[in-house]
Design a protein around this motif. Structure first.
Motif, PDB file in Angstrom:
ATOM      1  N   SER A 115      -4.763 -17.921  34.835  1.00 11.53           N
ATOM      2  CA  SER A 115      -4.058 -17.244  33.740  1.00 11.53           C
ATOM      3  C   SER A 115      -3.944 -15.744  34.009  1.00 11.53           C
ATOM      4  O   SER A 115      -2.909 -15.130  33.732  1.00 11.53           O
ATOM      5  N   ALA A 125      -0.376 -13.824  34.780  1.00 13.38           N
ATOM      6  CA  ALA A 125       0.051 -12.702  33.938  1.00 13.38           C
ATOM      7  C   ALA A 125       0.399 -11.484  34.780  1.00 13.38           C
ATOM      8  O   ALA A 125       1.390 -10.789  34.518  1.00 13.38           O
ATOM      9  N   ARG A 136       3.691 -12.246  36.569  1.00 10.02           N
ATOM     10  CA  ARG A 136       4.811 -12.278  35.607  1.00 10.02           C
ATOM     11  C   ARG A 136       5.201 -10.870  35.178  1.00 10.02           C
ATOM     12  O   ARG A 136       6.392 -10.581  34.986  1.00 10.02           O
ATOM     13  N   TRP A 137       4.225  -9.988  35.014  1.00 11.69           N
ATOM     14  CA  TRP A 137       4.551  -8.601  34.671  1.00 11.69           C
ATOM     15  C   TRP A 137       5.453  -7.986  35.736  1.00 11.69           C
ATOM     16  O   TRP A 137       6.492  -7.392  35.429  1.00 11.69           O
ATOM     17  N   LEU A 156      -3.015  -8.332  28.260  1.00  9.74           N
ATOM     18  CA  LEU A 156      -2.756  -8.866  26.926  1.00  9.74           C
ATOM     19  C   LEU A 156      -1.878  -7.903  26.131  1.00  9.74           C
ATOM     20  O   LEU A 156      -0.942  -8.317  25.418  1.00  9.74           O
ATOM     21  N   LEU A 183       1.868  -7.614  27.835  1.00  5.83           N
ATOM     22  CA  LEU A 183       2.713  -8.810  27.791  1.00  5.83           C
ATOM     23  C   LEU A 183       2.965  -9.316  26.377  1.00  5.83           C
ATOM     24  O   LEU A 183       3.524 -10.402  26.195  1.00  5.83           O
ATOM     25  N   ASN A 184       2.564  -8.548  25.371  1.00  2.00           N
ATOM     26  CA  ASN A 184       2.850  -8.900  23.974  1.00  2.00           C
ATOM     27  C   ASN A 184       3.613  -7.809  23.242  1.00  2.00           C
ATOM     28  O   ASN A 184       3.720  -7.846  22.020  1.00  2.00           O
ATOM     29  N   ARG A 208       7.500 -12.765  27.460  1.00  2.00           N
ATOM     30  CA  ARG A 208       6.191 -12.374  26.916  1.00  2.00           C
ATOM     31  C   ARG A 208       5.251 -13.587  26.852  1.00  2.00           C
ATOM     32  O   ARG A 208       5.659 -14.720  27.069  1.00  2.00           O
ATOM     33  N   ASN A 209       4.022 -13.318  26.522  1.00  2.00           N
ATOM     34  CA  ASN A 209       3.013 -14.379  26.468  1.00  2.00           C
ATOM     35  C   ASN A 209       3.349 -15.429  25.420  1.00  2.00           C
ATOM     36  O   ASN A 209       3.808 -15.101  24.322  1.00  2.00           O
ATOM     37  N   SER A 213      -1.165 -18.489  27.016  1.00  2.00           N
ATOM     38  CA  SER A 213      -1.501 -17.289  27.789  1.00  2.00           C
ATOM     39  C   SER A 213      -2.346 -16.331  26.965  1.00  2.00           C
ATOM     40  O   SER A 213      -3.305 -15.735  27.465  1.00  2.00           O
ATOM     41  N   ASN A 214      -1.999 -16.177  25.696  1.00  3.38           N
ATOM     42  CA  ASN A 214      -2.775 -15.275  24.843  1.00  3.38           C
ATOM     43  C   ASN A 214      -4.206 -15.763  24.658  1.00  3.38           C
ATOM     44  O   ASN A 214      -5.154 -14.974  24.697  1.00  3.38           O
ATOM     45  N   LEU A 239      -6.068 -15.189  28.075  1.00  2.70           N
ATOM     46  CA  LEU A 239      -6.337 -13.777  28.358  1.00  2.70           C
ATOM     47  C   LEU A 239      -7.356 -13.198  27.382  1.00  2.70           C
ATOM     48  O   LEU A 239      -8.219 -12.403  27.766  1.00  2.70           O
TER      49      LEU A 239
END
Length: 444
Positions: free
Chosen positions: A69, A73, A76-77, A398, A401-402, A411-412, A416-417, A420
C-alpha cells in the motif's frame, strides 16, 4: 485555455487509456525488493522464527501488504500528478524540507558505514585468510560507488535483477533443505500473540522492507520511463511482484528460524552477525557447500541494499537540491515545478552534480566510522531521524493523496486510506519504541 490537472491531462479531456499490465515491464519492483530487504531484516525475521516458531508468520505477511500500500501510494503520486515525491512534500510546508535536509545528511553518513560493514561480513567468513573486515568494507563501498557512478538506471536494474535472483534461489534452497513443517507453517497464518511477542510482531509488520527505499520507488518508476497515469496498472503489477518476492524471503527465513533454531534452542547474535552464526549452524548440519551458498546469499542481500541506496537515495537528494535551486531562481513561481519527473526519466539526475556529490558522501566520510567508534550524539541523531521517517512517509502520503494536490480520480479510495492510516499508526508506535530504546545515557 484548458486548466491543467498536473498529471499531463487537461480539464475536459478524456481520461487516458491505461496500459495493460504485463510482466515484460516489471523492473522498479525488483529494484525495491533487492534494496529494501537487507541483512538486518533477514536477521529480525530469523530471530522471530527462532523464538516463536511459525506463530508470527501471519504478521510477516501483513507487513508485506502494508508495504504494498505504501509503495503503490508513492508510485501513484508520481504518475498521477507528474510531480516527484519531494515536490509533494515541499507543498506541505517548509518543515518537510528542514526534516529531509537534516535526515538525508546524517542518515547517509551513518548508513554508509553500516552498509559497507554488512557487505564485508560474509566476505570475511568466505575468505578467512583474506583481507580484514575494514578492508573488505572499503572495497565494497568503492565498488558500489563505481558501479552507480558509471552506469544508468537500465544497467542498474539488470544488476539488481541478478542480485534478487541470487537471494531468492539461495534463501529458498536453504529453507527447503531444513525440511519445513507445512502443517505448522499453515497454522502460523492464523493471528496469534504468544507471551512476549508483541514487539516482535510490530517489528515484523513494520520493519521488513520498510526503509527510505519505499520513497525512492517513485523515482525508480520514473527512471524506468513511466511518467504519467497511463502506467498505473503496470506500476501496480510491478509493486505486487516486489512484495510477493519480499514475502517469499520473509517466509523462507521464518522457516529457517523455526526449523533450524527454534526446535534446537540455538540462539543467534542480533544484528548482521546473526547471519554469520547461522552460516556456522548450516555448516555443522548440512556441510560447507550449503553454508557457503548461504554466505553468498548474505552478500547479495547486503551489497544489493548498498547499491540500491547508493542509487535511489542519491536520486532523491538530487531532486531535493534541484527543486530548491529552481525555487530560488523562479521565486516560487509555477515554472519552478515543471519537468522534474521527465528529467528523472531522461536520466538527467544521474548525471548531475548533486547526485554524484551524495554518492561521494555515502562512500568516503562513512569510511572514517569504520575505523572509529561512532560518536554517541551521532548515533542518537541517526536513531531519532530514522525512527521518524516511516511515519513521516505514511502520513504525508495520506495527506497528499486526499487533497487537491492529486487529481480527484486518482486520489485514495477507502482501502488505501485504511492501509496508510494503519501504517502511519504502526510506524508511530515503532518510532516511540525505537526512541525509548536508544542509549540516551551515552550522551551524559
Amino acid at each position: 485555455m484548458a486548466e491543467s490537472t498536473g498529471s499531463g491531462i487537461t480539464a475536459g479531456e478524456a481520461e487516458p487509456r491505461l496500459r495493460k499490465a504485463s510482466w515484460k515491464y516489471v523492473g522498479p519492483g525488483i529494484v525495491v525488493a533487492a534494496t529494501g530487504v537487507g541483512a538486518g531484516d533477514l536477521v529480525a525475521t530469523l530471530i522471530a522464527g527462532s523464538k516463536f516458531g511459525y506463530t508470527l508468520l501471519w504478521a510477516a505477511i501483513i507487513g508485506c501488504l502494508v508495504k504494498i500500500s505504501l509503495a503503490e501510494a508513492t508510485g501513484r503520486w508520481h504518475l498521477a500528478t507528474g510531480r516527484t515525491l519531494f515536490e509533494g512534500w515541499r507543498s506541505l510546508g517548509q518543515w518537510t524540507t528542514y526534516y529531509f535536509a537534516v535526515y538525508v545528511v546524517i542518515w547517509g553518513f551513518v548508513y554508509g558505514a553500516t552498509a559497507m560493514s554488512s557487505s564485508a561480513l560474509p566476505l570475511v567468513a568466505l575468505f578467512p585468510d583474506g583481507p580484514s573486515l575494514k578492508t573488505w568494507a572499503v572495497l565494497c563501498g568503492l565498488l558500489g560507488l563505481a558501479f552507480v557512478w558509471f552506469n544508468r538506471y537500465a544497467v542498474f536494474e539488470k544488476a539488481m535483477t541478478v542480485v534478487i535472483g541470487m537471494k531468492f534461489l539461495i534463501v529458498v534452497y536453504v529453507a527447503i533443505r531444513v525440511a519445513p513443517d507445512l502443517g505448522n507453517a499453515f497454522a502460523g497464518l492464523v493471528p496469534a500473540l504468544p507471551d512476549g511477542s508483541l514487539l516482535y510482531t510490530l517489528g515484523l509488520i513494520g520493519g521488513v522492507g520498510g526503509t527510505i527505499t519505499m520513497a525512492a520507488y517513485g523515482y525508480w518508476v520514473n527512471s524506468k520511463g513511466w511518467t504519467d497515469i497511463s502506467w498505473l496498472k503496470v506500476m501496480r503489477l510491478d509493486n505486487r511482484v516486489a512484495y510477493l518476492t519480499t514475502g517469499v524471503f520473509v517466509v523462507a527465513m521464518m522457516i529457517i528460524g523455526a526449523e533450524l533454531l527454534h526446535s534446537t534452542n540455538i540462539a543467534l547474535n542480533s544484528g548482521d552477525r546473526g547471519l554469520i552464526d547461522l552460516g556456522g549452524v548450516l555448516e555443522d548440519k548440512f556441510g560447507a557447500v550449503t553454508a557457503n551458498l548461504f554466505l553468498i546469499g548474505f552478500f547479495a542481500t547486503s551489497f544489493g541494499a548498498l547499491m540500491g541506496v547508493w542509487h535511489g537515495v542519491s536520486l532523491m537528494f538530487a531532486d531535493f537540491v534541484e527543486r530548491l535551486r529552481r525555487e530560488r531562481a523562479a521565486s516560487g513561481d509555477a515554472a519552478a515545478q515543471g519537468d522534474m519527473v521527465e528529467e528523472v526519466a531522461a536520466g538527467k539526475r544521474e548525471k548531475s552534480v548533486p547526485f554524484r556529490a551524495y554518492l561521494l558522501w555515502l562512500t568516503f566520510p562513512p569510511m572514517g566510522l569504520l575505523f572509529l567508534d561512532e560518536p554517541f550524539g551521532l548515533v542518537i541523531a541517526y536513531g531519532v531521524l530514522g525512527a521518524f521517517f516511516m511515519p513521516f512517509l505514511a502520513l504525508t502520503l495520506l495527506w497528499l493523496l486526499n487533497t487537491g494536490r492529486t487529481p480527484k480520480q486518482w486520489r485514495n479510495g477507502w482501502l488505501s486510506n485504511v492501509m496508510l492510516a494503519a501504517a502511519g499508526l504502526l510506524f508511530l508506535i515503532l518510532c516511540v519504541k525505537q526512541i525509548i530504546d536508544l542509549d540516551w545515557g551515552g550522551l551524559f
